[in-house]
Motif scaffolding. Sequence first.
Motif, PDB file in Angstrom:
ATOM      1  N   GLY A   1      35.414  39.254  45.560  1.00 35.79           N
ATOM      2  CA  GLY A   1      34.725  39.272  46.845  1.00 35.79           C
ATOM      3  C   GLY A   1      35.192  40.384  47.767  1.00 35.79           C
ATOM      4  O   GLY A   1      34.637  40.569  48.846  1.00 35.79           O
ATOM      5  N   THR A   2      36.187  41.145  47.350  1.00 35.06           N
ATOM      6  CA  THR A   2      36.700  42.242  48.160  1.00 35.06           C
ATOM      7  C   THR A   2      35.719  43.411  48.137  1.00 35.06           C
ATOM      8  O   THR A   2      35.206  43.781  47.083  1.00 35.06           O
ATOM      9  N   VAL A   3      35.455  43.986  49.290  1.00 39.67           N
ATOM     10  CA  VAL A   3      34.596  45.167  49.377  1.00 39.67           C
ATOM     11  C   VAL A   3      35.479  46.401  49.223  1.00 39.67           C
ATOM     12  O   VAL A   3      36.479  46.549  49.912  1.00 39.67           O
ATOM     13  N   VAL A   4      35.110  47.280  48.284  1.00 42.79           N
ATOM     14  CA  VAL A   4      35.902  48.479  47.994  1.00 42.79           C
ATOM     15  C   VAL A   4      35.005  49.704  48.112  1.00 42.79           C
ATOM     16  O   VAL A   4      33.789  49.623  47.911  1.00 42.79           O
ATOM     17  N   PRO A   5      35.589  50.873  48.412  1.00 43.47           N
ATOM     18  CA  PRO A   5      34.782  52.098  48.406  1.00 43.47           C
ATOM     19  C   PRO A   5      34.437  52.482  46.973  1.00 43.47           C
ATOM     20  O   PRO A   5      35.231  52.271  46.048  1.00 43.47           O
TER      21      PRO A   5
ATOM     22  N   VAL B   1      36.883  44.782  35.639  1.00 51.25           N
ATOM     23  CA  VAL B   1      36.418  44.321  36.938  1.00 51.25           C
ATOM     24  C   VAL B   1      34.921  44.598  37.034  1.00 51.25           C
ATOM     25  O   VAL B   1      34.476  45.727  36.808  1.00 51.25           O
ATOM     26  N   HIS B   2      34.149  43.567  37.373  1.00 44.79           N
ATOM     27  CA  HIS B   2      32.708  43.687  37.542  1.00 44.79           C
ATOM     28  C   HIS B   2      32.410  43.845  39.034  1.00 44.79           C
ATOM     29  O   HIS B   2      32.946  43.111  39.857  1.00 44.79           O
ATOM     30  N   TYR B   3      31.532  44.789  39.371  1.00 44.16           N
ATOM     31  CA  TYR B   3      31.181  45.071  40.757  1.00 44.16           C
ATOM     32  C   TYR B   3      29.668  45.027  40.953  1.00 44.16           C
ATOM     33  O   TYR B   3      28.906  45.331  40.025  1.00 44.16           O
ATOM     34  N   HIS B   4      29.239  44.689  42.170  1.00 46.56           N
ATOM     35  CA  HIS B   4      27.862  44.841  42.621  1.00 46.56           C
ATOM     36  C   HIS B   4      27.875  45.932  43.678  1.00 46.56           C
ATOM     37  O   HIS B   4      28.641  45.855  44.649  1.00 46.56           O
ATOM     38  N   ILE B   5      27.007  46.942  43.523  1.00 45.99           N
ATOM     39  CA  ILE B   5      26.949  48.046  44.474  1.00 45.99           C
ATOM     40  C   ILE B   5      26.070  47.638  45.653  1.00 45.99           C
ATOM     41  O   ILE B   5      24.972  47.114  45.474  1.00 45.99           O
TER      42      ILE B   5
ATOM     43  N   ILE C   1      30.819  48.106  35.626  1.00 37.15           N
ATOM     44  CA  ILE C   1      32.074  47.527  35.150  1.00 37.15           C
ATOM     45  C   ILE C   1      33.094  48.649  35.069  1.00 37.15           C
ATOM     46  O   ILE C   1      32.804  49.725  34.552  1.00 37.15           O
ATOM     47  N   GLU C   2      34.280  48.386  35.567  1.00 31.37           N
ATOM     48  CA  GLU C   2      35.371  49.351  35.468  1.00 31.37           C
ATOM     49  C   GLU C   2      36.461  48.759  34.584  1.00 31.37           C
ATOM     50  O   GLU C   2      36.889  47.625  34.802  1.00 31.37           O
ATOM     51  N   LEU C   3      36.886  49.524  33.600  1.00 31.48           N
ATOM     52  CA  LEU C   3      37.882  49.058  32.633  1.00 31.48           C
ATOM     53  C   LEU C   3      39.232  49.694  32.879  1.00 31.48           C
ATOM     54  O   LEU C   3      39.321  50.867  33.239  1.00 31.48           O
TER      55      LEU C   3
ATOM     56  N   ALA D   1      31.111  48.553  47.230  1.00 30.47           N
ATOM     57  CA  ALA D   1      30.834  47.613  46.150  1.00 30.47           C
ATOM     58  C   ALA D   1      31.674  46.364  46.377  1.00 30.47           C
ATOM     59  O   ALA D   1      32.734  46.413  46.998  1.00 30.47           O
ATOM     60  N   VAL D   2      31.182  45.254  45.851  1.00 26.55           N
ATOM     61  CA  VAL D   2      31.873  43.974  45.963  1.00 26.55           C
ATOM     62  C   VAL D   2      32.275  43.543  44.564  1.00 26.55           C
ATOM     63  O   VAL D   2      31.446  43.527  43.647  1.00 26.55           O
ATOM     64  N   SER D   3      33.547  43.194  44.384  1.00 22.60           N
ATOM     65  CA  SER D   3      33.976  42.707  43.076  1.00 22.60           C
ATOM     66  C   SER D   3      33.472  41.284  42.886  1.00 22.60           C
ATOM     67  O   SER D   3      33.570  40.449  43.777  1.00 22.60           O
ATOM     68  N   THR D   4      32.885  41.034  41.711  1.00 21.36           N
ATOM     69  CA  THR D   4      32.317  39.715  41.435  1.00 21.36           C
ATOM     70  C   THR D   4      33.076  38.953  40.361  1.00 21.36           C
ATOM     71  O   THR D   4      33.011  37.738  40.321  1.00 21.36           O
TER      72      THR D   4
END
Length: 145
Positions: A88-92, A58-62, A77-79, A44-47
């Motif tokens: 813009g960081t790609v995370v697992p 933190v909002h992410y796009h999978i 969204i992760e709270l 996922a990429v944080s947007t």
Amino acid sequence: MGNVAGVGVVLMGIGALICFANIGGLEKFLKLRSLKRRGVQGEAVSTLQEWISSGHRVHYHILLPGRSPQSRPLRFIELGVEPRGPVGTVVPVVYDRRKPSRARTGTLADIASIDQSDERLYVKLFWVPGLTCIAVGVLLAIIFY
């Protein structure tokens, strides 16, 4: 309405309040359980990262494999979790194939190692008596009305 039917209505209300008191714990328990059973590891990429009173949002796009770039991105969204880097960081991420918006950052091993015994205990302590009160209240209201 008889006195016993009135007691049934009161029991239904009490049962609903007991269940409502732990609705967040039930949601967390079911989400983690479904991720443990049907979770798929991806990226996922944080947007967007926001600071809120209870921590971070933190909002992410999978990034789903085989998905066309023109299609609408799946978001979640992760709270309360510290961001894992700048926007813009790609995370697992581990997501559910049935509902990819139900996701959590981390690897499958991280999700599998989460101890859910406390959530399971609280779900049982609140939901079993709450649903029992609702069922008994419905029976009393139907039989004695």
